[in-house]
Write a protein that holds these residues in place. Structure first.
Motif, PDB file in Angstrom:
ATOM      1  N   SER A  11       0.945  -0.843  -0.307  1.00 30.40           N
ATOM      2  CA  SER A  11      -0.352  -0.024   0.123  1.00 30.40           C
ATOM      3  C   SER A  11       0.391   1.605   0.102  1.00 30.40           C
ATOM      4  CB  SER A  11      -1.048   0.378   1.266  1.00 30.40           C
ATOM      5  OG  SER A  11      -0.059  -0.174   1.939  1.00 30.40           O
ATOM      6  N   GLU A  30      11.085   3.529   5.873  1.00 34.48           N
ATOM      7  CA  GLU A  30      10.272   1.528   5.976  1.00 34.48           C
ATOM      8  C   GLU A  30      11.308   1.628   7.015  1.00 34.48           C
ATOM      9  OE1 GLU A  30       9.444  -0.948   4.793  1.00 34.48           O
ATOM     10  OE2 GLU A  30      10.684  -2.094   6.246  1.00 34.48           O
ATOM     11  N   ALA A  44      -1.880 -14.728  -3.997  1.00 32.04           N
ATOM     12  CA  ALA A  44      -2.994 -14.970  -4.768  1.00 32.04           C
ATOM     13  C   ALA A  44      -3.296 -13.945  -5.256  1.00 32.04           C
ATOM     14  CB  ALA A  44      -3.469 -16.255  -5.034  1.00 32.04           C
ATOM     15  N   ARG A  98       5.772 -13.074  -2.793  1.00 38.08           N
ATOM     16  CA  ARG A  98       6.168 -12.165  -2.109  1.00 38.08           C
ATOM     17  C   ARG A  98       7.672 -11.594  -1.009  1.00 38.08           C
ATOM     18  NH1 ARG A  98       1.511  -9.032  -0.270  1.00 38.08           N
ATOM     19  NH2 ARG A  98       3.298  -7.336   0.592  1.00 38.08           N
ATOM     20  N   ASN A 262      -3.035  -3.090   5.171  1.00 35.23           N
ATOM     21  CA  ASN A 262      -3.620  -3.177   6.413  1.00 35.23           C
ATOM     22  C   ASN A 262      -3.934  -2.857   7.800  1.00 35.23           C
ATOM     23  OD1 ASN A 262      -3.417  -6.277   5.171  1.00 35.23           O
ATOM     24  ND2 ASN A 262      -1.972  -7.136   6.640  1.00 35.23           N
ATOM     25  N   GLY A 274      -5.939  -9.656   0.762  1.00 38.82           N
ATOM     26  CA  GLY A 274      -5.628  -7.880   1.034  1.00 38.82           C
ATOM     27  C   GLY A 274      -4.382  -7.611  -0.171  1.00 38.82           C
ATOM     28  N   GLN A 275      -3.518  -8.232  -0.901  1.00 42.51           N
ATOM     29  CA  GLN A 275      -3.128  -7.211  -1.955  1.00 42.51           C
ATOM     30  C   GLN A 275      -3.949  -6.306  -2.541  1.00 42.51           C
ATOM     31  OE1 GLN A 275       0.910  -9.912  -3.039  1.00 42.51           O
ATOM     32  NE2 GLN A 275      -1.253 -10.917  -3.222  1.00 42.51           N
TER      33      GLN A 275
HETATM   34  C1  LIG Z   1       1.207 -15.598   5.155  1.00 43.17           C
HETATM   35  C2  LIG Z   1       0.477 -14.748   4.840  1.00 43.17           C
HETATM   36  C3  LIG Z   1      -0.715 -15.061   3.114  1.00 43.17           C
HETATM   37  C4  LIG Z   1      -0.736 -14.300   2.354  1.00 43.17           C
HETATM   38  N1  LIG Z   1      -1.520 -14.573   1.123  1.00 43.17           N
HETATM   39  C5  LIG Z   1      -2.570 -13.586   0.241  1.00 43.17           C
HETATM   40  C6  LIG Z   1      -2.517 -13.703  -0.389  1.00 43.17           C
HETATM   41  O1  LIG Z   1      -2.636 -14.552  -1.603  1.00 43.17           O
HETATM   42  N2  LIG Z   1      -3.751 -12.963  -2.065  1.00 43.17           N
HETATM   43  C7  LIG Z   1      -3.627 -12.103  -1.136  1.00 43.17           C
HETATM   44  O2  LIG Z   1      -3.951 -10.969  -1.653  1.00 43.17           O
HETATM   45  N3  LIG Z   1      -3.197 -11.358   0.584  1.00 43.17           N
HETATM   46  C8  LIG Z   1      -2.911 -12.494   1.075  1.00 43.17           C
HETATM   47  N4  LIG Z   1      -2.425 -11.968   2.762  1.00 43.17           N
HETATM   48  C9  LIG Z   1      -2.229 -10.378   3.173  1.00 43.17           C
HETATM   49  C10 LIG Z   1      -1.592  -9.567   2.244  1.00 43.17           C
HETATM   50  O3  LIG Z   1      -0.017  -9.725   1.997  1.00 43.17           O
HETATM   51  C11 LIG Z   1      -1.438  -8.281   3.302  1.00 43.17           C
HETATM   52  O4  LIG Z   1      -3.169  -7.827   2.823  1.00 43.17           O
HETATM   53  C12 LIG Z   1      -0.473  -6.766   2.019  1.00 43.17           C
HETATM   54  O5  LIG Z   1       0.565  -7.291   1.892  1.00 43.17           O
HETATM   55  C13 LIG Z   1      -1.552  -5.775   3.206  1.00 43.17           C
HETATM   56  O6  LIG Z   1      -0.322  -4.711   2.720  1.00 43.17           O
HETATM   57  P1  LIG Z   1       0.371  -3.504   3.309  1.00 43.17           P
HETATM   58  O7  LIG Z   1       0.945  -2.199   2.445  1.00 43.17           O
HETATM   59  O8  LIG Z   1      -1.130  -3.331   4.369  1.00 43.17           O
HETATM   60  O9  LIG Z   1       1.584  -4.297   3.830  1.00 43.17           O
HETATM   61  P2  LIG Z   1       2.962  -5.084   3.819  1.00 43.17           P
HETATM   62  O10 LIG Z   1       3.475  -4.969   2.226  1.00 43.17           O
HETATM   63  O11 LIG Z   1       3.096  -6.024   4.759  1.00 43.17           O
HETATM   64  O12 LIG Z   1       3.843  -3.785   4.027  1.00 43.17           O
HETATM   65  C14 LIG Z   1       4.208  -2.930   5.759  1.00 43.17           C
HETATM   66  C15 LIG Z   1       5.799  -2.578   5.530  1.00 43.17           C
HETATM   67  O13 LIG Z   1       5.462  -1.249   6.191  1.00 43.17           O
HETATM   68  C16 LIG Z   1       6.868  -2.082   6.736  1.00 43.17           C
HETATM   69  N5  LIG Z   1       7.430  -1.641   8.615  1.00 43.17           N
HETATM   70  C17 LIG Z   1       6.176  -2.584   9.233  1.00 43.17           C
HETATM   71  N6  LIG Z   1       6.219  -1.017  10.546  1.00 43.17           N
HETATM   72  C18 LIG Z   1       6.684   0.426  10.216  1.00 43.17           C
HETATM   73  C19 LIG Z   1       7.408   1.133  10.944  1.00 43.17           C
HETATM   74  N7  LIG Z   1       7.397   1.295  12.334  1.00 43.17           N
HETATM   75  N8  LIG Z   1       7.959   1.971  10.511  1.00 43.17           N
HETATM   76  C20 LIG Z   1       8.254   1.956   8.891  1.00 43.17           C
HETATM   77  N9  LIG Z   1       8.006   1.083   8.274  1.00 43.17           N
HETATM   78  C21 LIG Z   1       7.264  -0.243   9.038  1.00 43.17           C
HETATM   79  C22 LIG Z   1       7.197  -3.210   7.197  1.00 43.17           C
HETATM   80  O14 LIG Z   1       8.752  -3.973   7.042  1.00 43.17           O
HETATM   81  C23 LIG Z   1       6.761  -3.621   5.265  1.00 43.17           C
HETATM   82  O15 LIG Z   1       7.710  -3.065   4.143  1.00 43.17           O
HETATM   83  C24 LIG Z   1      -1.738 -12.923   2.810  1.00 43.17           C
HETATM   84  C25 LIG Z   1      -0.811 -12.140   4.006  1.00 43.17           C
HETATM   85  C26 LIG Z   1       0.278 -13.376   4.930  1.00 43.17           C
HETATM   86  C27 LIG Z   1       0.931 -13.058   6.390  1.00 43.17           C
END
Ligand SMILES: Cc1cc2nc3c(=O)[nH]c(=O)nc-3n(C[C@H](O)[C@H](O)[C@H](O)COP(=O)(O)OP(=O)(O)OC[C@H]3O[C@@H](n4cnc5c(N)ncnc54)[C@H](O)[C@@H]3O)c2cc1C
Length: 371
Positions: A11, A30, A44, A98, A262, A274-275
């Motif tokens: 995101s 990050e 997926a 990922r 998230n 959630g991707q």
């Molecule tokens: C095991 C697993 C399987 C999954 N399978 C699927 C699937 O098949 N299909 C699907 O659509 N979704 C899936 N998901 C969900 C999907 O991965 C998440 O919804 C998505 O990655 C969330 O994106 P985001 O940007 O919120 O977080 P992320 O992509 O996780 O990015 C968060 C970033 O913030 C950084 N961060 C954390 N805290 C801090 C801070 N205090 N300061 C600076 N940086 C920080 C982290 O290091 C990371 O780089 C899965 C999740 C998991 C755990």
């Protein structure tokens, strides 16, 4: 205008790319060493769950100029229950990788970015709030939103996974709904090449499950996967996540702070996707800052999706192994096959989850399960 993005994941990077396209250079913090600095995990994106959008990746590319190359299209999803195996055939979506993998989605997003990322950041929200006009919380969980009293956590999950070497068909992932082995949870095998795949179990931390030993659950599943996929694997990597939060914020934006990915609550509690929604929330927050759209309005369908998905979870949890066997057996029934084909086809506009939610609600009410 000074904009801080906390978190360079799906995101946060999507937000940064979109801001740049509109002439705004954000500051990205990050906490890790580099983008995707975590375990390798195949995931997926099933367009079936994103209707009326027909093809999620084409949609992102065409509408938002964000380009992602998957590992493979999914042409068949094999579903295993305790006693049955069925399949959903058709162009269901895509698989991708990922984490620490050269072509992981987060690495692909980073390549579309001009701004340099500040790695190994220890910056806290309170600090950036003082120094920036807008803050995008994209840290990948509901922690910040919880601390700000803006998060409803519906459940937490335990997840354990491994990367294995073996023989795989890249366009055919497998999923298991077998409560005897994984109570109220599920497992999956997603190949990310013909030689490698992830095997993962995920189950909710309900009191009955907490009492169980994860090693026993894992052993049972692992043996089942070896049997069902007819091979012995070589494990090359492992990961475990405890208390993975599934919940949603109450409001998507407080003053000049946006909750995305998230942190917003894009993770569908039903099946854990959630991707796609993470990317959307990143784009939408950037749109709000650029004056192109209102974040609160743009994310409305995501609140709806979350609620439908929660109903789906309660519904799935209410089933017994023999109900699951019955459902899976019927996946290969010709009539049901036809209906699934119609829903899955790229021409379909049917929002499957929205369509079946009233029926699941009726069932949940009948079973006395609260939404
Ligand atoms: C095991 C697993 C399987 C999954 N399978 C699927 C699937 O098949 N299909 C699907 O659509 N979704 C899936 N998901 C969900 C999907 O991965 C998440 O919804 C998505 O990655 C969330 O994106 P985001 O940007 O919120 O977080 P992320 O992509 O996780 O990015 C968060 C970033 O913030 C950084 N961060 C954390 N805290 C801090 C801070 N205090 N300061 C600076 N940086 C920080 C982290 O290091 C990371 O780089 C899965 C999740 C998991 C755990």
């Amino acid at each position: 205008m000074k904009i801080a993005i906390l978190g360079a994941g799906m995101s946060g990077l999507s937000c940064a790319i979109t801001l740049e396209k509109h002439g705004i250079i954000p500051t990205i913090f990050e906490k890790r060493n580099c983008v995707g600095d975590r375990f390798v995990n195949a995931e997926a994106m099933f367009s079936l769950l994103d209707r009326p959008i027909k093809d999620s990746l084409q949609f992102l590319s065409k509408n938002y100029d964000i380009h992602l190359k998957p590992i493979s299209a999914v042409n068949k999803l094999v579903v295993h229950s305790k006693k049955q195996i069925g399949s959903i055939d058709g162009k269901i979506g895509y698989t991708n990788v990922r984490g620490r993998y050269e072509n992981s989605y987060e690495c692909q997003l980073e390549k579309q970015l001009i701004t340099k990322i500040n790695f190994n950041s220890t910056c806290e929200y309170e600090e950036v709030c003082k120094n920036f006009d807008y803050v995008i919380l994209a840290t990948g969980d509901g922690e910040y939103a919880s601390h700000l009293g803006n998060y409803k956590c519906d459940l937490t999950c335990t997840i354990r996974g491994v990367t294995v070497e073996g023989k795989f068909v890249t366009d055919i992932p497998h999923v298991w709904f077998n409560y005897d082995v994984i109570p109220k949870g599920y497992a999956w095998a997603i190949p990310f090449s013909e030689k490698e795949a992830n095997l993962v179990i995920a189950y909710p931390d309900y009191p009955d499950n907490i009492k169980l030993d994860i090693n026993t659950i894992w052993e049972k599943f692992y043996n089942l996967a070896c049997k069902d996929l007819n091979q012995e694997f070589k494990i090359t990597d492992k990961f475990e996540i405890t208390k993975y939060m599934m919940g949603i914020c109450n409001i998507p934006k407080i003053d000049n702070t946006y909750f995305v990915g998230n942190c917003f609550g894009v993770l569908s509690p039903g099946l854990g996707f959630g991707q796609f929604a993470s990317i959307l929330t990143g784009i939408y927050s950037a749109y709000d800052i650029c004056g192109i759209g209102k974040y609160e309005e743009l994310v409305k369908p995501l609140f709806k999706n979350y609620n439908h998905s929660l109903v789906l979870r309660k519904f799935l949890e209410s089933l017994k192994d023999n109900d699951l066997d019955f459902a899976i057996k019927n996946l290969d029934n010709k009539l049901i096959d036809k209906i699934i084909d119609m829903i899955c086809s790229t021409d379909s506009k049917v929002n499957f989850l929205e369509g079946v939610t009233p029926l699941m609600k009726l069932w949940n009410n009948y079973k006395n399960i609260k939404d």
